[in-house]
Design a protein around this motif. Structure first.
Motif, mmCIF file in Angstrom:
data_model
loop_
_atom_site.group_PDB
_atom_site.id
_atom_site.type_symbol
_atom_site.label_atom_id
_atom_site.label_comp_id
_atom_site.label_asym_id
_atom_site.label_seq_id
_atom_site.Cartn_x
_atom_site.Cartn_y
_atom_site.Cartn_z
ATOM 1 N N ARG A 168 -85.531 -42.503 -51.991
ATOM 2 C CA ARG A 168 -86.662 -41.764 -52.234
ATOM 3 C C ARG A 168 -86.156 -40.686 -53.056
ATOM 4 O O ARG A 168 -86.916 -40.295 -53.971
ATOM 5 C CB ARG A 168 -87.787 -41.673 -51.389
ATOM 6 N N GLY A 169 -85.307 -39.878 -52.562
ATOM 7 C CA GLY A 169 -84.571 -38.876 -53.075
ATOM 8 C C GLY A 169 -84.435 -38.815 -54.598
ATOM 9 O O GLY A 169 -84.593 -38.297 -55.396
ATOM 10 N N LYS A 170 -83.376 -40.059 -54.617
ATOM 11 C CA LYS A 170 -82.739 -40.081 -55.774
ATOM 12 C C LYS A 170 -83.954 -40.724 -56.949
ATOM 13 O O LYS A 170 -83.633 -40.352 -58.212
ATOM 14 C CB LYS A 170 -81.406 -41.114 -55.765
ATOM 15 N N ALA A 171 -84.711 -41.716 -56.307
ATOM 16 C CA ALA A 171 -85.672 -42.230 -57.397
ATOM 17 C C ALA A 171 -86.621 -40.924 -57.739
ATOM 18 O O ALA A 171 -86.951 -40.934 -59.015
ATOM 19 C CB ALA A 171 -86.809 -43.086 -56.572
ATOM 20 N N ALA A 172 -86.983 -40.074 -56.898
ATOM 21 C CA ALA A 172 -87.806 -38.958 -57.301
ATOM 22 C C ALA A 172 -87.073 -38.095 -58.467
ATOM 23 O O ALA A 172 -87.624 -37.567 -59.277
ATOM 24 C CB ALA A 172 -88.093 -38.017 -56.181
ATOM 25 N N ALA A 173 -85.787 -37.922 -58.077
ATOM 26 C CA ALA A 173 -85.056 -36.896 -59.091
ATOM 27 C C ALA A 173 -84.978 -37.567 -60.453
ATOM 28 O O ALA A 173 -85.445 -36.909 -61.669
ATOM 29 C CB ALA A 173 -83.563 -36.895 -58.573
ATOM 30 N N HIS A 174 -84.745 -38.793 -60.452
ATOM 31 C CA HIS A 174 -84.665 -39.779 -61.711
ATOM 32 C C HIS A 174 -85.961 -39.613 -62.505
ATOM 33 O O HIS A 174 -86.314 -39.362 -63.742
ATOM 34 C CB HIS A 174 -84.088 -41.194 -61.739
ATOM 35 N N PHE A 175 -87.295 -39.798 -61.866
ATOM 36 C CA PHE A 175 -88.426 -39.714 -62.206
ATOM 37 C C PHE A 175 -88.718 -38.533 -62.786
ATOM 38 O O PHE A 175 -89.298 -38.233 -63.827
ATOM 39 C CB PHE A 175 -89.368 -40.365 -61.372
ATOM 40 N N SER A 176 -88.371 -37.286 -62.451
ATOM 41 C CA SER A 176 -88.649 -36.098 -62.599
ATOM 42 C C SER A 176 -87.838 -35.500 -63.969
ATOM 43 O O SER A 176 -88.354 -35.028 -64.714
ATOM 44 C CB SER A 176 -88.322 -35.178 -61.429
ATOM 45 N N LYS A 177 -86.671 -36.143 -63.917
ATOM 46 C CA LYS A 177 -85.796 -36.036 -65.276
ATOM 47 C C LYS A 177 -86.246 -36.839 -66.262
ATOM 48 O O LYS A 177 -86.483 -36.135 -67.458
ATOM 49 C CB LYS A 177 -84.450 -36.391 -64.733
ATOM 50 N N ALA A 178 -86.834 -37.944 -66.110
ATOM 51 C CA ALA A 178 -87.593 -38.686 -67.303
ATOM 52 C C ALA A 178 -88.768 -37.956 -67.527
ATOM 53 O O ALA A 178 -88.837 -37.837 -68.909
ATOM 54 C CB ALA A 178 -87.881 -40.180 -66.559
ATOM 55 N N LEU A 179 -89.584 -37.296 -66.816
ATOM 56 C CA LEU A 179 -90.719 -36.856 -67.432
ATOM 57 C C LEU A 179 -90.237 -35.533 -67.988
ATOM 58 O O LEU A 179 -91.055 -34.989 -69.195
ATOM 59 C CB LEU A 179 -91.667 -36.367 -66.175
ATOM 60 N N ALA A 180 -89.522 -34.718 -67.642
ATOM 61 C CA ALA A 180 -89.036 -33.474 -68.270
ATOM 62 C C ALA A 180 -88.486 -33.956 -69.730
ATOM 63 O O ALA A 180 -88.146 -32.823 -70.546
ATOM 64 C CB ALA A 180 -87.685 -32.863 -67.484
ATOM 65 N N LEU A 181 -87.697 -35.132 -69.798
ATOM 66 C CA LEU A 181 -87.164 -35.433 -71.052
ATOM 67 C C LEU A 181 -88.154 -36.019 -72.075
ATOM 68 O O LEU A 181 -87.737 -36.653 -73.218
ATOM 69 C CB LEU A 181 -86.051 -36.452 -71.012
ATOM 70 N N GLY A 182 -89.409 -35.730 -71.761
ATOM 71 C CA GLY A 182 -90.669 -36.435 -72.764
ATOM 72 C C GLY A 182 -91.374 -37.473 -72.374
ATOM 73 O O GLY A 182 -92.047 -37.879 -73.249
ATOM 74 N N MET A 183 -90.896 -38.097 -71.091
ATOM 75 C CA MET A 183 -91.862 -39.297 -70.629
ATOM 76 C C MET A 183 -93.182 -38.976 -70.371
ATOM 77 O O MET A 183 -93.947 -39.650 -69.903
ATOM 78 C CB MET A 183 -91.198 -39.977 -69.450
ATOM 79 N N ASP A 184 -93.470 -37.559 -70.020
ATOM 80 C CA ASP A 184 -94.651 -37.020 -69.581
ATOM 81 C C ASP A 184 -95.794 -37.253 -70.700
ATOM 82 O O ASP A 184 -96.777 -37.679 -70.103
ATOM 83 C CB ASP A 184 -94.727 -35.468 -69.419
ATOM 84 N N ALA A 185 -95.509 -37.551 -72.012
ATOM 85 C CA ALA A 185 -96.460 -38.161 -72.763
ATOM 86 C C ALA A 185 -96.970 -39.376 -72.604
ATOM 87 O O ALA A 185 -98.105 -39.985 -73.029
ATOM 88 C CB ALA A 185 -95.954 -37.827 -74.210
ATOM 89 N N LYS A 186 -95.785 -40.350 -71.910
ATOM 90 C CA LYS A 186 -96.328 -41.824 -71.662
ATOM 91 C C LYS A 186 -96.687 -42.075 -70.208
ATOM 92 O O LYS A 186 -96.668 -43.379 -69.908
ATOM 93 C CB LYS A 186 -95.009 -42.526 -72.156
ATOM 94 N N ALA A 187 -96.778 -40.942 -69.528
ATOM 95 C CA ALA A 187 -96.821 -41.232 -68.079
ATOM 96 C C ALA A 187 -98.144 -41.975 -67.677
ATOM 97 O O ALA A 187 -98.014 -43.118 -66.702
ATOM 98 C CB ALA A 187 -96.857 -39.553 -67.390
ATOM 99 N N VAL A 188 -99.365 -41.727 -68.398
ATOM 100 C CA VAL A 188 -100.573 -42.303 -67.896
ATOM 101 C C VAL A 188 -100.403 -44.085 -68.267
ATOM 102 O O VAL A 188 -100.557 -44.576 -67.449
ATOM 103 C CB VAL A 188 -101.763 -41.932 -68.654
ATOM 104 N N GLY A 189 -99.611 -44.396 -69.277
ATOM 105 C CA GLY A 189 -99.518 -45.806 -69.348
ATOM 106 C C GLY A 189 -98.731 -46.189 -68.326
ATOM 107 O O GLY A 189 -98.956 -47.585 -67.919
ATOM 108 N N PHE A 190 -97.710 -45.752 -67.972
ATOM 109 C CA PHE A 190 -96.863 -46.222 -66.999
ATOM 110 C C PHE A 190 -97.427 -46.205 -65.612
ATOM 111 O O PHE A 190 -97.238 -47.393 -64.887
ATOM 112 C CB PHE A 190 -95.484 -45.539 -66.756
ATOM 113 N N ILE A 191 -98.375 -45.223 -65.352
ATOM 114 C CA ILE A 191 -99.149 -45.085 -63.889
ATOM 115 C C ILE A 191 -100.218 -46.516 -63.913
ATOM 116 O O ILE A 191 -100.177 -47.003 -63.007
ATOM 117 C CB ILE A 191 -99.772 -43.963 -63.896
ATOM 118 N N LEU A 192 -100.710 -46.584 -65.042
ATOM 119 C CA LEU A 192 -101.791 -47.572 -65.331
ATOM 120 C C LEU A 192 -101.261 -49.018 -64.994
ATOM 121 O O LEU A 192 -101.827 -49.997 -64.737
ATOM 122 C CB LEU A 192 -102.717 -47.146 -66.234
#
Length: 613
Positions: A114-138
């Protein structure tokens, strides 16, 4: 910096990690092979896709798209160890690829890391995936299940017992991408807002009934992430009277324990923070002297340490002009109370990383020393983007709100930028500063002045001959639904208070079909955004003929509107004026907008150049 440049700077791959490799010298090019690999992968002909990817990697071992596709196919087969190896190679070749980080996060979560998973998710969001986050969550099966349960009861309210059953929020708390997204960005979704509102109430029940035994780490981590989401959206979520009373009682219990030195559980602290900002609590600094788990420490940083830093920043903000105009004073009061826009992620993270490593080279224009004015910089996102793209430029960024400027200064300092000067000023008074600029940007600002054209005239007088302006103005035709909503707000006596904004939003949710454009707007999902969108103390809307007249009267040449989010609009424009379409012809654009009034729903955003004679 126009929208096209920002897109180029911050462009992210899609979830497949598709890029644009070059052509080979013989046989099929790598580009052709990569396209074929994607095609057969999409048809789920994995054996063929794997072979093509291996052929590509034999020629280009660090081909990111092929490595990512191999990882995705290993994921589909349940071989997450092989998947993370493929994603690791792809990230080694392109460590600012948001899609690869997201995919790696999914496989690490499946492996229980879970530590590495969270680190990669956070990096993805910081690199621009925040704009697509809702779609992936749903798309998450867990979230989908809860959303369907809520929809099954609509329009009647669902109870927490119906929604969560005996599992409680544990399944939601296990969704690491959801948790990382809540910490990072405003989740602009009615469905998610309703679900997270229920989750918050369920956590409140747990914390209120809990004695001193500790909740498990996932529940605490989820509660901290939800509290950070509530802080980001400025507590815009609705709550019942009974819920508000229960939250108030928990807050009082926390304050008593804080004063007496009694133990405070991390869950109690997180739940209180999901209803009240920690920095506003009496004697809140005492919380910093206690030991907390990592998730709670992160929450305290966001809700307590950073606001304290912003208070310190306010004392260092220079006042460049007086604020005298009555409307300007009212607008200043609004943005002091609700600084806008709220943002957390630097939108140019990948661009800056690529430039630092020499993967992209600044153009001569971007490398030039120039003076740039950002008139109405708000909380600094705009100024920070310009400062990163034009590192040798001298930026003056002004705004009417010191609260917004303090946020901007903190974020600028965090990023290590040294070419931005912030100051408080009224655009209407900027003619007195005795400075001139090569470029002036004012997007989403002039229409909140008492006299937009008077403010624009002042800015034009500060622009050097040959200099460029980038302007953003509201469209009269596009904002008809906003006008209708504002009329409804006035008729029902809603004020610009937090409680009334919450009530108004719930009414709009109940009439979702009528207000679909509002519900689809990101600004609708934060307190400051909703106030800016629907409760602004001053809003002017303009037309293209008015813009054309101003440009003509002030010696400015229209340079064109910025690229649209929907490319089909530009295709429609060229089709309407077949053979004669001119993207710098404002008369054509006016005729087009009359036929397609939704064209400039966001704003008219365009460039203009000051003539040299």
């Amino acid at each position: 910096m126009n929208r096209k440049e920002r897109r180029a700077a911050g462009k992210q791959r899609d979830v497949s990690g598709k890029s644009a490799p070059g052509f080979g010298s013989a046989g099929l090019s790598i580009a052709d092979l990569a396209a074929e690999a994607s095609r057969v992968y999409g048809m789920r002909r994995f054996n063929e896709a794997q072979q093509i990817c291996r052929d590509i990697l034999a020629r280009e071992p660090a081909h990111v798209q092929s490595l990512n596709l191999l990882g995705l196919m290993a994921q589909a087969a349940g071989d997450h160890r092989a998947a993370v190896k493929a994603f690791a190679k792809a990230i080694a070749a392109d460590d600012v690829n948001a899609a690869c980080h997201y995919n790696a996060g999914n496989s690490y979560q499946a492996l229980g890391n879970r530590g590495k998973a969270a680190a990669h998710f956070s990096k993805a969001l910081a690199l621009g995936m925040d704009a697509k986050a809702v779609g992936f969550i749903l798309q998450s099966p867990t979230v989908t299940r809860y959303v369907q349960r809520i929809a099954g009861k609509w329009p009647l309210p669902v109870t927490n017992a119906d929604l969560f059953g005996t599992e409680g929020v544990t399944p939601l708390a296990s969704d690491l991408f959801l948790r990382c997204a809540m910490e990072t960005t405003t989740l602009a979704s009615m469905q998610l807002e309703v679900l997270l509102g229920h989750a918050r109430a369920e956590l409140l029940r747990l914390a209120s009934e809990q004695e001193q035994h500790e909740a498990d780490d996932d529940i605490v981590g989820f509660a901290c992430a939800l509290a950070r989401q509530c802080f980001i959206n400025e507590y815009v979520h609705a709550q019942t009277e009974a819920e508000a009373e229960r939250a108030g009682a928990l807050r009082e219990r926390l304050l008593q324990d804080l004063a007496s030195g009694a133990a405070i559980t991390p869950l109690t602290l997180a739940v209180v923070a999901a209803y009240f900002p920690l920095h506003a609590l009496p004697a809140a600094d005492a919380l910093l002297r206690r030991d907390w788990p990592a998730a709670t420490t992160g929450l305290l940083r966001v809700q307590l340490r950073e606001p304290r830093e912003e208070m310190d920043e306010r004392g260092a903000i220079a006042t460049l002009t007086p604020i005298k105009n009555d409307v300007s004073v009212e607008v200043m009061r609004q943005y002091e109370e609700n600084p806008y826009p709220r943002w957390t992620v630097n939108p140019l993270t990948a661009f800056v990383a690529d430039r630092t490593r020499g993967k992209t080279v600044a153009t001569a224009e971007q490398q030039a020393e120039r003076d740039i004015l950002i008139a109405g910089c708000g909380t600094g996102s705009h100024a920070i983007q310009i400062a990163q793209v034009y590192p040798n430029a001298r930026l003056l960024a002004v705004d009417i709100s010191t609260t917004s400027l303090a946020y901007a200064r903190r974020k600028t300092r965090e990023l290590g930028l040294r070419n931005v000067e912030y100051a408080q000023a009224d655009i209407l008074e900027l003619g007195s500063i005795g400075r001139a600029f090569d470029s002036i940007e004012s997007v989403g600002v002039l229409h909140h002045l008492a006299e937009p054209f008077a403010g624009w005239h002042v800015l034009a007088s500060l622009l050097r001959p040959g200099g460029t302006m980038r302007i953003g103005l509201y469209s009269e035709l596009a904002r008809r639904v906003i006008v209708e909503a504002r009329a409804r707000i006035t008729a029902r006596n809603y004020r610009a208070s937090a409680d009334d904004i919450r009530r108004c939003r719930q009414e709009i949710f109940r009439e979702a079909e009528q207000w679909r454009p509002l519900i689809g707007a990101k600004d609708f999902y934060s307190m400051s955004g909703c106030r800016d969108l629907l409760f602004n103390v001053m809003e002017h809307r303009l037309t293209i003929p008015e813009i054309a007249a101003f440009l003509n009267d002030h010696g400015l040449s229209f340079g064109g509107f910025e690229p649209f989010d929907d490319p089909a609009l530009l295709e429609k424009f060229h089709k309407q004026f077949a053979g004669a379409a001119d993207e710098t012809d404002l008369e054509q654009w006016h005729r087009f907008e009359v036929d397609h009034p939704e064209t400039f729903w966001d704003m008219y955003v365009f460039t203009a150049q000051k003539r040299t004679n």
